[in-house]
Design a protein around this motif. Sequence first.
Motif, mmCIF file in Angstrom:
data_model
loop_
_atom_site.group_PDB
_atom_site.id
_atom_site.type_symbol
_atom_site.label_atom_id
_atom_site.label_comp_id
_atom_site.label_asym_id
_atom_site.label_seq_id
_atom_site.Cartn_x
_atom_site.Cartn_y
_atom_site.Cartn_z
ATOM 1 N N ALA A 3 -13.311 4.545 -3.348
ATOM 2 C CA ALA A 3 -12.234 3.672 -2.926
ATOM 3 C C ALA A 3 -12.497 2.225 -3.249
ATOM 4 N N ALA A 4 -13.825 1.865 -3.070
ATOM 5 C CA ALA A 4 -14.152 0.571 -3.050
ATOM 6 C C ALA A 4 -14.094 -0.049 -4.495
ATOM 7 N N THR A 5 -14.316 1.041 -5.400
ATOM 8 C CA THR A 5 -14.414 0.637 -6.800
ATOM 9 C C THR A 5 -13.545 1.259 -7.645
ATOM 10 N N GLY A 6 -12.386 1.749 -7.301
ATOM 11 C CA GLY A 6 -11.435 2.362 -8.005
ATOM 12 C C GLY A 6 -10.529 1.407 -8.790
ATOM 13 N N PRO A 7 -9.426 1.940 -9.731
ATOM 14 C CA PRO A 7 -9.021 0.832 -10.538
ATOM 15 C C PRO A 7 -7.906 -0.199 -10.024
ATOM 16 N N VAL A 8 -7.918 -1.096 -10.551
ATOM 17 C CA VAL A 8 -7.192 -2.329 -10.242
ATOM 18 C C VAL A 8 -5.976 -2.485 -11.139
ATOM 19 N N THR A 9 -4.787 -2.480 -10.605
ATOM 20 C CA THR A 9 -3.572 -2.485 -11.397
ATOM 21 C C THR A 9 -2.892 -3.976 -10.937
ATOM 22 N N ALA A 10 -1.972 -4.735 -12.005
ATOM 23 C CA ALA A 10 -1.050 -5.663 -11.592
ATOM 24 C C ALA A 10 0.247 -5.341 -12.158
ATOM 25 N N MET A 11 1.193 -5.624 -11.285
ATOM 26 C CA MET A 11 2.526 -5.437 -11.562
ATOM 27 C C MET A 11 3.379 -6.266 -10.850
ATOM 28 N N GLY A 52 3.410 -11.596 -9.576
ATOM 29 C CA GLY A 52 2.963 -10.662 -10.094
ATOM 30 C C GLY A 52 1.692 -10.098 -9.100
ATOM 31 N N VAL A 53 1.447 -8.923 -8.677
ATOM 32 C CA VAL A 53 0.636 -8.530 -7.482
ATOM 33 C C VAL A 53 -0.356 -7.422 -8.058
ATOM 34 N N ALA A 54 -1.551 -7.852 -7.570
ATOM 35 C CA ALA A 54 -2.939 -7.090 -8.115
ATOM 36 C C ALA A 54 -2.974 -5.946 -6.822
ATOM 37 N N MET A 55 -2.959 -4.689 -7.319
ATOM 38 C CA MET A 55 -3.111 -3.554 -6.215
ATOM 39 C C MET A 55 -4.667 -3.211 -6.427
ATOM 40 N N ALA A 56 -5.279 -2.903 -5.280
ATOM 41 C CA ALA A 56 -6.759 -2.467 -5.317
ATOM 42 C C ALA A 56 -6.740 -1.278 -4.157
ATOM 43 N N PRO A 57 -7.640 -0.387 -4.580
ATOM 44 C CA PRO A 57 -8.106 0.723 -3.592
ATOM 45 C C PRO A 57 -8.506 0.025 -2.420
ATOM 46 N N ARG A 89 -12.413 -9.875 -3.625
ATOM 47 C CA ARG A 89 -12.896 -10.899 -4.550
ATOM 48 C C ARG A 89 -14.138 -9.938 -5.324
ATOM 49 N N ARG A 90 -14.348 -10.560 -6.445
ATOM 50 C CA ARG A 90 -15.270 -10.154 -7.450
ATOM 51 C C ARG A 90 -15.171 -8.669 -7.829
ATOM 52 N N ARG A 91 -13.658 -8.058 -7.855
ATOM 53 C CA ARG A 91 -13.616 -6.931 -8.092
ATOM 54 C C ARG A 91 -12.769 -6.840 -9.444
ATOM 55 N N GLY A 92 -12.391 -7.981 -10.178
ATOM 56 C CA GLY A 92 -11.480 -7.932 -11.401
ATOM 57 C C GLY A 92 -10.055 -8.002 -10.919
ATOM 58 N N LEU A 93 -9.641 -8.275 -9.932
ATOM 59 C CA LEU A 93 -8.143 -8.652 -9.547
ATOM 60 C C LEU A 93 -7.661 -9.913 -10.353
ATOM 61 N N ALA A 94 -8.300 -10.914 -10.304
ATOM 62 C CA ALA A 94 -8.005 -12.151 -10.875
ATOM 63 C C ALA A 94 -7.814 -12.022 -12.380
ATOM 64 N N ARG A 95 -8.576 -11.648 -12.905
ATOM 65 C CA ARG A 95 -8.518 -11.133 -14.317
ATOM 66 C C ARG A 95 -7.385 -10.136 -14.616
ATOM 67 N N ALA A 96 -7.153 -9.171 -13.723
ATOM 68 C CA ALA A 96 -6.113 -8.372 -14.080
ATOM 69 C C ALA A 96 -4.644 -8.915 -13.984
ATOM 70 N N LEU A 97 -4.619 -9.923 -12.968
ATOM 71 C CA LEU A 97 -3.513 -10.580 -12.913
ATOM 72 C C LEU A 97 -3.357 -11.615 -14.258
#
Length: 166
Positions: A3-11, A52-57, A89-97
């Motif tokens: 759950a801490a390393t699952g996919p990150v999505t933006a929408m 847009g929001v970034a969703m994370a597990p 932070r440091r999970r790729g959310l900003a990059r996904a956004l």
Amino acid sequence: MNAATGPVTAMPAAMADLPLLARIHAASFTPDQQWDVPALGTVLAMPGVALGVAMAPAGGRQVVAGFIMVRAVLDEAEILTLAVDPAFRRRGLARALLAWMADMAAQQGIARLFLEVGVGNAAAWGLYRDAGFEEVGRRRGYYPDGSDARVMAREVTPPPDRESGG
């Protein structure tokens, strides 16, 4: 998948997300730069603004963990703000956004993206540089504390021509 390393999505986001986004913004910026719910709502209501929001597990489900607000005018767009919850932070959310925003911009015919980032914000500057932004100028005394901002820009890659099968 952990759950801490699952996919990150933006929408795309909605007005109902604003209270949570204001909390994320408050945790990400100094008090003189924070946007509360009314400020976010005012900006979101402006013509050409997208959110847009970034969703994370987290805890076995997807949660809103960051956001980006962009304003488009003609064939240019400006990133107004980008914030990620410190716990994510440091999970790729900003990059996904940034990727979500660039895709959206390309679909809308945007040719160039702009943003301002504090000269002392090395982490954000590195993120934007890695995303293809280059410094194109400075805004002296831009922030309430009197610090300067780097003006950064990047070209938008047009989407593949669907008529030619690309």
